[in-house]
Design a protein around this motif. Sequence first.
Motif, PDB file in Angstrom:
ATOM      1  N   LEU A 260      54.501  39.004  22.184  1.00 44.03           N
ATOM      2  CA  LEU A 260      53.515  37.981  22.519  1.00 44.03           C
ATOM      3  C   LEU A 260      52.552  38.516  23.570  1.00 44.03           C
ATOM      4  N   PHE A 261      51.319  38.018  23.531  1.00 47.58           N
ATOM      5  CA  PHE A 261      50.354  38.425  24.548  1.00 47.58           C
ATOM      6  C   PHE A 261      49.423  37.266  24.877  1.00 47.58           C
ATOM      7  N   GLU A 262      48.885  37.302  26.083  1.00 44.15           N
ATOM      8  CA  GLU A 262      47.923  36.278  26.488  1.00 44.15           C
ATOM      9  C   GLU A 262      47.008  36.833  27.573  1.00 44.15           C
ATOM     10  N   ALA A 263      45.726  36.514  27.438  1.00 40.05           N
ATOM     11  CA  ALA A 263      44.743  36.784  28.483  1.00 40.05           C
ATOM     12  C   ALA A 263      44.171  35.459  28.958  1.00 40.05           C
ATOM     13  N   GLN A 264      43.904  35.365  30.238  1.00 37.04           N
ATOM     14  CA  GLN A 264      43.283  34.179  30.816  1.00 37.04           C
ATOM     15  C   GLN A 264      42.098  34.617  31.671  1.00 37.04           C
ATOM     16  N   ILE A 265      41.008  33.871  31.590  1.00 40.17           N
ATOM     17  CA  ILE A 265      39.814  34.198  32.358  1.00 40.17           C
ATOM     18  C   ILE A 265      39.269  32.930  33.014  1.00 40.17           C
ATOM     19  N   LYS A 266      38.908  33.060  34.268  1.00 44.18           N
ATOM     20  CA  LYS A 266      38.416  31.912  35.040  1.00 44.18           C
ATOM     21  C   LYS A 266      37.037  32.234  35.604  1.00 44.18           C
ATOM     22  N   PRO A 267      36.058  31.326  35.407  1.00 38.20           N
ATOM     23  CA  PRO A 267      34.738  31.527  35.992  1.00 38.20           C
ATOM     24  C   PRO A 267      34.667  30.968  37.420  1.00 38.20           C
ATOM     25  N   VAL A 268      33.881  31.639  38.245  1.00 38.42           N
ATOM     26  CA  VAL A 268      33.619  31.162  39.607  1.00 38.42           C
ATOM     27  C   VAL A 268      32.106  31.208  39.816  1.00 38.42           C
ATOM     28  N   LEU A 269      31.509  30.064  40.266  1.00 44.40           N
ATOM     29  CA  LEU A 269      30.069  29.964  40.474  1.00 44.40           C
ATOM     30  C   LEU A 269      29.789  29.789  41.964  1.00 44.40           C
ATOM     31  N   ILE A 321      49.266  35.898  37.801  1.00 48.39           N
ATOM     32  CA  ILE A 321      48.375  36.981  38.235  1.00 48.39           C
ATOM     33  C   ILE A 321      47.001  36.421  38.589  1.00 48.39           C
ATOM     34  N   LEU A 322      46.478  35.551  37.717  1.00 54.20           N
ATOM     35  CA  LEU A 322      45.136  35.015  37.917  1.00 54.20           C
ATOM     36  C   LEU A 322      45.067  34.111  39.144  1.00 54.20           C
ATOM     37  N   ASP A 323      46.050  33.256  39.312  1.00 55.56           N
ATOM     38  CA  ASP A 323      46.046  32.344  40.467  1.00 55.56           C
ATOM     39  C   ASP A 323      46.057  33.117  41.779  1.00 55.56           C
ATOM     40  N   LYS A 324      46.809  34.177  41.816  1.00 54.18           N
ATOM     41  CA  LYS A 324      46.857  34.986  43.034  1.00 54.18           C
ATOM     42  C   LYS A 324      45.521  35.676  43.290  1.00 54.18           C
ATOM     43  N   ALA A 325      44.892  36.156  42.223  1.00 51.84           N
ATOM     44  CA  ALA A 325      43.649  36.912  42.383  1.00 51.84           C
ATOM     45  C   ALA A 325      42.491  36.026  42.818  1.00 51.84           C
ATOM     46  N   VAL A 326      42.383  34.818  42.265  1.00 52.55           N
ATOM     47  CA  VAL A 326      41.224  33.975  42.576  1.00 52.55           C
ATOM     48  C   VAL A 326      41.311  33.367  43.972  1.00 52.55           C
ATOM     49  N   ALA A 327      42.395  33.636  44.678  1.00 54.79           N
ATOM     50  CA  ALA A 327      42.444  33.234  46.089  1.00 54.79           C
ATOM     51  C   ALA A 327      41.450  34.046  46.912  1.00 54.79           C
ATOM     52  N   TYR A 328      41.008  35.191  46.382  1.00 54.72           N
ATOM     53  CA  TYR A 328      39.997  36.017  47.033  1.00 54.72           C
ATOM     54  C   TYR A 328      38.643  35.734  46.399  1.00 54.72           C
ATOM     55  N   ASP A 329      37.582  35.758  47.201  1.00 57.31           N
ATOM     56  CA  ASP A 329      36.248  35.656  46.622  1.00 57.31           C
ATOM     57  C   ASP A 329      35.815  37.027  46.108  1.00 57.31           C
ATOM     58  N   TYR A 330      34.639  37.084  45.515  1.00 55.27           N
ATOM     59  CA  TYR A 330      34.195  38.339  44.884  1.00 55.27           C
ATOM     60  C   TYR A 330      34.115  39.484  45.879  1.00 55.27           C
ATOM     61  N   LYS A 331      33.567  39.194  47.042  1.00 58.59           N
ATOM     62  CA  LYS A 331      33.429  40.251  48.047  1.00 58.59           C
ATOM     63  C   LYS A 331      34.785  40.820  48.426  1.00 58.59           C
ATOM     64  N   GLU A 332      35.788  39.944  48.581  1.00 55.44           N
ATOM     65  CA  GLU A 332      37.131  40.411  48.947  1.00 55.44           C
ATOM     66  C   GLU A 332      37.796  41.157  47.792  1.00 55.44           C
ATOM     67  N   LEU A 333      37.616  40.646  46.577  1.00 57.22           N
ATOM     68  CA  LEU A 333      38.189  41.335  45.414  1.00 57.22           C
ATOM     69  C   LEU A 333      37.635  42.751  45.295  1.00 57.22           C
ATOM     70  N   LYS A 334      36.329  42.859  45.484  1.00 58.71           N
ATOM     71  CA  LYS A 334      35.690  44.165  45.371  1.00 58.71           C
ATOM     72  C   LYS A 334      36.143  45.108  46.478  1.00 58.71           C
ATOM     73  N   LYS A 335      36.233  44.587  47.703  1.00 58.09           N
ATOM     74  CA  LYS A 335      36.666  45.428  48.825  1.00 58.09           C
ATOM     75  C   LYS A 335      38.089  45.915  48.626  1.00 58.09           C
ATOM     76  N   ARG A 336      38.978  45.054  48.194  1.00 57.08           N
ATOM     77  CA  ARG A 336      40.364  45.459  47.984  1.00 57.08           C
ATOM     78  C   ARG A 336      40.455  46.495  46.858  1.00 57.08           C
ATOM     79  N   HIS A 337      39.646  46.318  45.833  1.00 57.94           N
ATOM     80  CA  HIS A 337      39.589  47.305  44.750  1.00 57.94           C
ATOM     81  C   HIS A 337      39.087  48.651  45.263  1.00 57.94           C
ATOM     82  N   LEU A 338      38.006  48.632  46.022  1.00 56.07           N
ATOM     83  CA  LEU A 338      37.423  49.882  46.516  1.00 56.07           C
ATOM     84  C   LEU A 338      38.366  50.604  47.476  1.00 56.07           C
ATOM     85  N   ASP A 339      39.002  49.861  48.368  1.00 62.36           N
ATOM     86  CA  ASP A 339      39.928  50.491  49.320  1.00 62.36           C
ATOM     87  C   ASP A 339      41.070  51.176  48.584  1.00 62.36           C
TER      88      ASP A 339
END
Length: 847
Positions: A260-269, A321-339
Amino acid sequence: MRILSYFLFVFAFVACAETPREEPLSLWYDRPAENWNEALPIGNGHAGAMVFGGVDSEQLQLNENTLYSGEPSVIFKDIKVTPEMFDKVVGLMKKEKYKEATDLVCENWLGRLHQYYQPFADLHIKNNKSGEVSEYKRDLNISDAIAGTRYVQNGIEYEREVFASNPENVIVVRLKSNKPDGIDISLNFTSEHPTAVQKSKNDRLAVQGKAPGYVERRTFEQMESWGDQHKHPELYDEKGNRKFDKRVLYGEEIDNKGMLFEAQIKPVLPSGGTCEITDSGIHVSGTDEVYFVMSLATSYNGYDKSPSLEGIDPALKAAGILDKAVAYDYKELKKRHLDDYRNLFDRVKLKLVSDQEQLALPTDERIIRFDEKADPALSALLFQYGRYLMISGSRPGGQPLNLQGIWNKEVVPPWNCGYTMNINLEMNYWMAETANLSECQEPLFTLIKELSETGAETARDMYGRRGWVAHHNTSLWRESLPNDNVPSASFWPMVQGWLCSHLWEHYLYSGDKEFLKNTAYPLTKGAAEFFADWLIDDGKGRLVTPVGVSPENWFITPGGERTALSMGPTMDMAIIRETFERTIQMSEMFNLDTDFRKELEDKLAKLLPYQIGSRGQLQEWMYDFKEQDPQHRHLSHLYGFYPGDQITPDKTPELFKAVEQTLNLRGDAATGWSMGWKINCWARLLDGNHAYEIIRNLFNPVQFGPKKRNGGGLYSNLLDACPPFQIDGNFGYAAGVAEMLMQSHAGFIQLLPALPDVWSEGNVSGLKARGNFEIAMQWKQGSLSEATILSVKGNECRLRTAVPVTIKQGSKEIASSSPVTSNGKEYYEAVFATTAGTSYRVNPVTP
């Protein structure tokens, strides 16, 4: 002291390099991708995507590295090598009736193909705006691991960023415009799997489905011509009649087996706007910015558990996974990725010099022009691209890189998109230690441990022997039996030795004795146990393997027959020799298993030695057979030369020359991944210009450009074309470049051992040498001008250079080099003690 020395090391390199702050390393294009082989790969070591960069419609083709067809219950295990059949095959071999022996092996000792890595889904983002587009550019910034698309439409500037975050295990997509209501897009999923369904789930959109429970790429005609119907009960009844007219089975067709597999995507405006989520997809409008966070999950719960009956709930996992990730805004997600990403990627810098005209061209145009004029900076970019792909595709807790890394769009992909272990899986990781990405090997080490568990069953149940064994192929399910019905490849019980060499190399680079004792030794000992039981006497007092191949080559028997299996192929003997020697060394280091050590010492002394053939070549088989294909893509008999360390110009000069003759006879033409192998071999032969000739061949524009040639090369996205796409060529190339710049396999560190004339100026930092040394160096006019060696572990350092040098610690000179002769050439060597955490300056002596 360690920290201070490290900063001094970095400062020393920067000072000697005298280069301004570097621009990001990027692949870039002035048009969207027209097909998959032009799209750009991103990944976080678990999930990945191919990004097309479209304007009217963007596409992300998605993968998750545990999504495979089948499950443990579909593994074919009904093979047994009886003593009677074994004696019969060996008897035929000794009578030189190779074709008869091969036919018996194919009929009785082979299984069926392993299962298949699967595509997940496709994410589509439709641009609801229309109008003329200008100033288009898409790129993949490998310094930051971000894919970007920029263009102007109707006077409005648009920017799209896509990255795959390892810390959050998500894929993030941001769209931005310079007009408050510039964005109007629709988003939805599709999938290659007919079981997939898209659904809205409150604040997110999901796609869920089930992978095939069984896939087979061999045609019905092939299986029936081999008499293999009984090996495929999913497709044939007990009488051998076909049950289906297809070879991909889903759901009830295969007793509801499958993952079984599943992907979930959430938009943030962030700036407001309108967002609607329905079962048909997501519609966003009236805003200047939106970003999407996406998680992918499967029901995989271990190689030995049914994903349909004992699996993890992918919906719950994806949501968590998604709920944990969206606790960060885009700037934080990007910074954590870059670091996270930069911590790995920034360890190694390589600069080779091209002119400004070349640097200003799109990447695909640079590939096309490479054959006309050397483009050293593009060679350096491809090296760093290999490092990018490894970071993106292989991280702790994930799966190892398969034939396509983690990027695959086919339900029935070429060669199953699994792990081909007679070269391809191993080649994927050749560069990991030297390119300072040791952590990225953890998935490989996990595979070796899991394969040793299924391999112990195969050694016992199929062969009646100690230890563990695996063969040509495996998958997520860790199949260890011989599979398929191709004699030149399928029956190859040597995998365990080659895989264990990666454990030993990790120790040589890291000095980690705990890893050596607790991980490397038990696994290598198990490999040695099987080999010790597998060997037979050839009738002349020499020990050889009873049945083997030189993958994937064929030979012509003295009677004129074309066949593949024989006793004691050179690669078999090289792997066994290496495995025995290293098991003995570890046994002595830790004072373990003295009786078994004595057994190995006795058998090691009796192994069939290397032989030089009638043409001066390193002999490929026990006898000097005629090759069916004298320019075969595989160089299996050179294993002891590369990636092994048994053949060097100092220890074995005659064999060293025989290797060179072998490569000359094989020629320079090759498939994409084979070019990677040849680059490494010519580098080990200390011939940088010949290695570079193979690099020129590799920069062949496959399927694009006016000057495209036949054979292997590169697609426009710099992925290796066998063809089709195989990622091992990218990693083999990266390993080869490192080998041209620095070698450490022969008991010393050699700087610039195979520098080609066209790379006359450059600098590199961060390369790792055995003994846990880190190297930075600069060269001008083809000669070393300065180097720094950081000793991480405090081992003695033996250094070889082409010019005389002095060694300084701070301002104090502690050693100078003396001349030595090797392979008829003069070099200079310095030997000096080091202190852990201390850097040492290497300065050429001015005449």
